[in-house]
Design a protein around this motif. Structure first.
Motif, mmCIF file in Angstrom:
data_model
loop_
_atom_site.group_PDB
_atom_site.id
_atom_site.type_symbol
_atom_site.label_atom_id
_atom_site.label_comp_id
_atom_site.label_asym_id
_atom_site.label_seq_id
_atom_site.Cartn_x
_atom_site.Cartn_y
_atom_site.Cartn_z
ATOM 1 N N LEU A 167 0.839 -1.211 0.000
ATOM 2 C CA LEU A 167 0.000 0.000 0.000
ATOM 3 C C LEU A 167 0.866 1.251 0.000
ATOM 4 C CD1 LEU A 167 -2.762 -0.992 2.575
ATOM 5 C CD2 LEU A 167 -3.138 -0.443 0.176
ATOM 6 N N LYS A 168 1.973 1.178 0.748
ATOM 7 C CA LYS A 168 2.838 2.350 0.870
ATOM 8 C C LYS A 168 3.648 2.592 -0.416
ATOM 9 C CE LYS A 168 6.079 4.479 3.995
ATOM 10 N NZ LYS A 168 6.784 4.389 5.247
ATOM 11 N N ASN A 169 4.129 1.517 -1.021
ATOM 12 C CA ASN A 169 5.100 1.675 -2.111
ATOM 13 C C ASN A 169 4.518 1.562 -3.519
ATOM 14 O OD1 ASN A 169 7.310 2.020 -0.339
ATOM 15 N ND2 ASN A 169 7.273 -0.168 0.094
ATOM 16 N N SER A 170 3.325 0.978 -3.633
ATOM 17 C CA SER A 170 2.776 0.781 -4.972
ATOM 18 C C SER A 170 2.026 2.032 -5.439
ATOM 19 C CB SER A 170 1.815 -0.409 -4.948
ATOM 20 O OG SER A 170 1.072 -0.440 -6.117
ATOM 21 N N GLU A 171 1.976 2.210 -6.739
ATOM 22 C CA GLU A 171 1.201 3.314 -7.327
ATOM 23 C C GLU A 171 -0.286 2.958 -7.346
ATOM 24 O OE1 GLU A 171 3.082 5.904 -9.979
ATOM 25 O OE2 GLU A 171 4.086 5.718 -8.026
ATOM 26 N N GLU A 172 -0.555 1.667 -7.175
ATOM 27 C CA GLU A 172 -1.940 1.203 -7.331
ATOM 28 C C GLU A 172 -2.752 1.400 -6.054
ATOM 29 O OE1 GLU A 172 -1.783 -2.412 -10.402
ATOM 30 O OE2 GLU A 172 -0.355 -2.566 -8.762
ATOM 31 N N SER A 173 -4.076 1.533 -6.241
ATOM 32 C CA SER A 173 -4.963 1.707 -5.087
ATOM 33 C C SER A 173 -5.171 0.365 -4.396
ATOM 34 C CB SER A 173 -6.318 2.232 -5.567
ATOM 35 O OG SER A 173 -6.960 1.224 -6.332
ATOM 36 N N ALA A 174 -5.767 0.420 -3.199
ATOM 37 C CA ALA A 174 -6.059 -0.816 -2.461
ATOM 38 C C ALA A 174 -6.940 -1.739 -3.312
ATOM 39 C CB ALA A 174 -6.744 -0.481 -1.146
ATOM 40 N N GLY A 175 -7.919 -1.142 -3.986
ATOM 41 C CA GLY A 175 -8.837 -1.942 -4.808
ATOM 42 C C GLY A 175 -8.112 -2.648 -5.949
ATOM 43 N N GLU A 176 -7.197 -1.907 -6.589
ATOM 44 C CA GLU A 176 -6.448 -2.506 -7.715
ATOM 45 C C GLU A 176 -5.538 -3.634 -7.208
ATOM 46 O OE1 GLU A 176 -6.251 1.420 -10.625
ATOM 47 O OE2 GLU A 176 -4.783 1.199 -9.017
ATOM 48 N N LEU A 177 -4.903 -3.400 -6.068
ATOM 49 C CA LEU A 177 -4.027 -4.442 -5.505
ATOM 50 C C LEU A 177 -4.840 -5.691 -5.174
ATOM 51 C CD1 LEU A 177 -1.786 -2.213 -3.185
ATOM 52 C CD2 LEU A 177 -1.056 -3.380 -5.277
ATOM 53 N N ARG A 178 -6.027 -5.460 -4.612
ATOM 54 C CA ARG A 178 -6.893 -6.602 -4.252
ATOM 55 C C ARG A 178 -7.278 -7.377 -5.508
ATOM 56 N NH1 ARG A 178 -12.418 -6.808 -4.374
ATOM 57 N NH2 ARG A 178 -12.666 -4.546 -4.344
ATOM 58 N N LYS A 179 -7.653 -6.653 -6.565
ATOM 59 C CA LYS A 179 -8.125 -7.346 -7.775
ATOM 60 C C LYS A 179 -7.028 -8.191 -8.398
ATOM 61 C CE LYS A 179 -12.002 -4.356 -8.481
ATOM 62 N NZ LYS A 179 -12.092 -2.924 -8.485
ATOM 63 N N LYS A 180 -5.770 -7.757 -8.218
ATOM 64 C CA LYS A 180 -4.646 -8.537 -8.775
ATOM 65 C C LYS A 180 -4.495 -9.899 -8.103
ATOM 66 C CE LYS A 180 -1.337 -5.508 -10.832
ATOM 67 N NZ LYS A 180 -0.052 -4.851 -10.698
ATOM 68 N N ILE A 181 -4.987 -10.003 -6.865
ATOM 69 C CA ILE A 181 -4.861 -11.282 -6.140
ATOM 70 C C ILE A 181 -6.024 -12.216 -6.488
ATOM 71 C CG2 ILE A 181 -4.476 -12.298 -3.834
ATOM 72 C CD1 ILE A 181 -3.920 -9.430 -2.825
ATOM 73 N N MET A 182 -7.120 -11.589 -6.959
ATOM 74 C CA MET A 182 -8.338 -12.366 -7.185
ATOM 75 C C MET A 182 -8.393 -12.981 -8.574
ATOM 76 S SD MET A 182 -11.163 -9.938 -5.322
ATOM 77 C CE MET A 182 -12.546 -10.640 -6.146
ATOM 78 N N SER A 183 -7.844 -14.182 -8.722
ATOM 79 C CA SER A 183 -8.013 -14.875 -10.004
ATOM 80 C C SER A 183 -9.486 -15.213 -10.152
ATOM 81 C CB SER A 183 -7.230 -16.192 -10.029
ATOM 82 O OG SER A 183 -6.004 -16.021 -9.387
ATOM 83 N N PRO A 184 -10.015 -15.125 -11.406
ATOM 84 C CA PRO A 184 -11.441 -15.445 -11.590
ATOM 85 C C PRO A 184 -11.740 -16.853 -11.068
ATOM 86 C CG PRO A 184 -10.464 -14.548 -13.598
ATOM 87 C CD PRO A 184 -9.345 -14.757 -12.633
ATOM 88 N N ASN A 185 -12.749 -16.883 -10.228
ATOM 89 C CA ASN A 185 -13.188 -18.151 -9.654
ATOM 90 C C ASN A 185 -12.111 -18.852 -8.809
ATOM 91 O OD1 ASN A 185 -15.391 -19.676 -9.244
ATOM 92 N ND2 ASN A 185 -15.056 -21.065 -10.979
ATOM 93 N N GLY A 186 -11.174 -18.093 -8.331
ATOM 94 C CA GLY A 186 -10.103 -18.680 -7.505
ATOM 95 C C GLY A 186 -10.414 -18.615 -6.017
ATOM 96 N N THR A 187 -9.388 -18.844 -5.216
ATOM 97 C CA THR A 187 -9.569 -18.922 -3.754
ATOM 98 C C THR A 187 -9.919 -17.559 -3.162
ATOM 99 O OG1 THR A 187 -7.218 -18.465 -3.338
ATOM 100 C CG2 THR A 187 -7.850 -20.772 -3.616
ATOM 101 N N THR A 188 -9.239 -16.503 -3.621
ATOM 102 C CA THR A 188 -9.466 -15.168 -3.046
ATOM 103 C C THR A 188 -10.883 -14.721 -3.339
ATOM 104 O OG1 THR A 188 -7.174 -14.772 -3.640
ATOM 105 C CG2 THR A 188 -8.405 -12.884 -2.844
ATOM 106 N N GLN A 189 -11.309 -14.994 -4.590
ATOM 107 C CA GLN A 189 -12.679 -14.626 -4.954
ATOM 108 C C GLN A 189 -13.681 -15.322 -4.027
ATOM 109 O OE1 GLN A 189 -13.833 -14.325 -9.061
ATOM 110 N NE2 GLN A 189 -15.495 -13.200 -8.103
#
Ligand SMILES: NC(=O)C1=CN([C@@H]2O[C@H](COP(=O)(O)OP(=O)(O)OC[C@H]3O[C@@H](n4cnc5c(N)ncnc54)[C@H](O)[C@@H]3O)[C@@H](O)[C@H]2O)C=CC1
Ligand SMILES: O=C(O)[C@@H]1CCC=N1
Length: 271
Positions: free
Chosen positions: A216-238
């Motif tokens: 969160l501190k070092n990335s240019e991306e927002s919290a939402g964008e960072l979260r979406k990167k972890i969420m593979s479609p139909n994966g565990t995070t989702q």
């Protein structure tokens, strides 16, 4: 800085700020004084641990200081100021960390046009990672803000805000570490219930929080964008996030912050 600083209140918040200032070596430790209501042993211990000066007579400490840091519980502010107001001088700076208590209220209790700053640190001050917000009262100027920033930057980054935003700030960053700890407690419980060793769970979750914080501190991306990167479609995070959504996680957190903000306003209403 070559000012004399007196802490009124020797609780956990005062100690964290004292530890930060002492570690940062921004002034001689003997310029730092601390007093409390009754626990003499605690004062002696702080004197020993930080090589600061424990003063049992608060009025004498006020006489000797340039900057006073008010670190009592909100409900003790009135009695504390009443007992020392005759000793406060107009050239002194008063900094309060008490939740909810406005600079106007403090000025009215003092009964003089003394400069008052309000600060809201959090307990991560103990590891010099506090997020501290600072707001100026009507008699405080840029120099006072700078002095407060110099002191509080020894316990982590500071942010200057308008005083009217202090209740919201208290609801997010003052109380915020507790929300994260509560989330961690729940994650640990889930892991242990699924058979993972407590120590293993703690190690993995702690690093997960640290890593996410650094992202969160070092990335240019927002919290939402960072979260979406972890969420593979139909994966565990989702699957996990869908459960949070089903249980109105966002609404619960918004209400949580609102309640803390509201409580901060109530604490100030004794004015
Ligand atoms: N704990 C937290 O996470 C945070 C706390 N705060 C604020 O910091 C303030 C202090 O909190 P803690 O350190 O947790 O409280 P604490 O209860 O640990 O310490 C309060 C201290 O004030 C002293 N005190 C009370 N009346 C006094 C008097 N008349 N003269 C001298 N000393 C007196 C007590 O003896 C005690 O040493 C509170 O107002 C709180 O709202 C602000 C940000 C975060
Ligand atoms: O809970 C409280 O009242 C204090 C203020 C911010 C964090 N702790």
């Amino acid at each position: 800085m070559n000012k004399k600083i007196g802490f009124i209140g020797a609780g956990s918040m005062a100690e964290s700020v004292i530890a930060g200032i002492v570690n940062a070596e921004i002034l001689p430790t003997t310029n730092i004084m601390v007093t409390n209501k009754s626990n003499k042993k605690r004062l002696e211990k702080m004197e020993e641990d930080y090589n600061i000066r424990a003063i049992s007579d608060t009025k004498r400490m006020v006489d000797a200081c340039d900057i006073l840091i008010l670190a009592t519980k909100p409900h003790d502010v009135q009695a504390t100021i009443s007992s020392i107001k005759e000793h406060i001088r107009s050239e002194q700076l008063v900094i309060s960390v008490s939740a909810g208590i406005s600079t106007d209220y403090i000025s009215s209790l003092i009964g003089q046009d003394v400069s008052v700053i309000r600060a809201m640190p959090n307990t991560s001050a103990a590891v010099r990672q506090s997020a501290t917000a600072i707001a100026a009262g009507k008699y405080a100027d840029e120099t006072h803000i700078k002095e407060a920033e110099e002191l509080f930057s020894t316990i982590g980054p500071t942010t200057v805000v308008k005083e009217e935003d202090m209740h919201t700030v208290t609801g997010i960053s003052g109380s915020g570490p507790a929300y994260i700890y509560y989330l961690v407690e729940a994650m640990e419980k889930a892991a242990v219930e699924s058979g993972l060793a407590e120590e293993t769970a703690r190690k993995l979750i702690t690093q997960t929080v640290i890593g996410a914080g650094n992202m969160l501190k070092n990335s240019e991306e927002s919290a939402g964008e960072l979260r979406k990167k972890i969420m593979s479609p139909n994966g565990t995070t989702q699957a996990g996030i869908d459960t949070l959504k089903r249980h109105d996680f966002e609404k619960i957190i918004i209400e949580c912050v609102r309640s803390a903000r509201q409580r901060s306003m109530e604490l100030g209403e004794r004015e």
